[in-house]
Design an enzyme around this catalytic site. Sequence first.
Site, short mmCIF file in Angstrom:
data_model
loop_
_atom_site.label_atom_id
_atom_site.label_comp_id
_atom_site.label_asym_id
_atom_site.label_seq_id
_atom_site.Cartn_x
_atom_site.Cartn_y
_atom_site.Cartn_z
N ASP A 89 105.69 -89.38 -107.19
CA ASP A 89 104.65 -88.35 -107.12
C ASP A 89 104.69 -87.48 -108.38
OD1 ASP A 89 102.70 -86.60 -106.33
OD2 ASP A 89 104.01 -85.43 -105.03
N ASP A 298 97.38 -88.21 -111.15
CA ASP A 298 98.36 -87.99 -110.09
C ASP A 298 98.74 -89.29 -109.42
OD1 ASP A 298 99.97 -87.03 -108.08
OD2 ASP A 298 98.33 -86.21 -106.88
#
Length: 439
Positions: A89, A298
């Site tokens: 992440d 992301d």
Amino acid sequence: MKMSVIQKLCFLLAVVSLGAADVYPIYPKNEQSQISSLVEQDIQRIGRRLQAAEKTTVFKVQGNVFPDGIYYMSAVIGNPPKEYYLDIDTGSDLTWLQCDAPCRRCGETPHQWYKPQPRSGVSCEHPLCEPVQKASRGNYECKSSSEQCDYDIRYADRGFSLGFLIRDSFWVRLTNGTIIRTGSVFGCGYYQYVSLEGTQATDGVLGLSNGIASLPSQWQRQGLINNVIGICIAGGGKKGGYMFFGDDHVPTSSMTWVPLLCEPKVRYYYVGVAQMIFGRKLLAKDGDETSLGGIIFDSGSSYTLFTEKAYGALFSAIKETLGGQLVQDPSDITLPLCWRGEKRFRSIADVTSYFKPLTFNFKNANAKFEITPEGYLIINTKGNVCLGILDGTYISPYNVIGDISLQGYLVVHDNGKKRIGWTRTDCMKFSKFCILSFS
């Protein structure tokens, strides 16, 4: 611990020191005598190489966008070392594991919950405590320096983890062959809810944002690597890919770069606004691209998310392009928008003629990021084609380029030079790399 032949070759390495990190051999005891002479022969040779050698570590990435909806890597943590799977992440700082401290609320994991060592907790006087707590969305605030440093991290999908900071060993294999044991600070999560879609759950989350609590930031301060993160996830229906920390595997000529921009409300990989072009159609009037919203890269988002206006403009352009050739299937709940053809689709190659590339044109950097139909469509189990770009209005005020649109790209997050870059490449080229792992 059983080791394959490849693993034994991986572990047949010299013992040297590097900056603030500790370097130890991790051979099984019954093999130490067999390899000690080889180690002694190599110590001086590899020790001389280390200063000029590569300071990069490569990790194998596993997972896929559909149906699992997750990409993860294997981390070797603790003493004795144990293997854990971490969800990759780039949209968060803190790395954490589901932690038996004891655990008040933990989900099923592929490995046993991490068990912290006595006296491994981090107090409030640690320099990472304050930035972690400031980034938390809870009300944690230290009242004295001797207190335990607690954290409360929340995610856009409403997942969360509560816990406290600890310090333990991370085992890392550099691409020059050296195995490093480095003390790192991460989260011991004893109460959490994290939405892990698909069949493969993980043991925690690997936070890779540009905050000082991320592992690459910590390892840079230890002199282990430069704070550069490369992530390459395979396209073409292949699974997995690779990831590296350090700058030795960054291509010198083929990269396209855009600067990371400072935005008070955005803490992560924000690159500003761009023209959005579907085929040859501008999704907003030229010069009005700010109305569509800024853009974030992301890896923590499986799908790409658009603001309300950008999503509406894209949907209109797709509808116009399709011209009724495909029929929307409201009974298919795989994703919000799915279409069926005259017969079942078997792969993205069957539908590319119906859709156009989506291009982000960064005029301020003279750079373009192209998303082919493979980068925003999936073929589901019903044989329908579904749009992998979602309306993210209630999740993020920005456009988020997620994993589906990063397939087939090496994306490099260069935190030292405050830029992000990309190039198309073979994301399976490290699939046979000698990876540090345990089984």
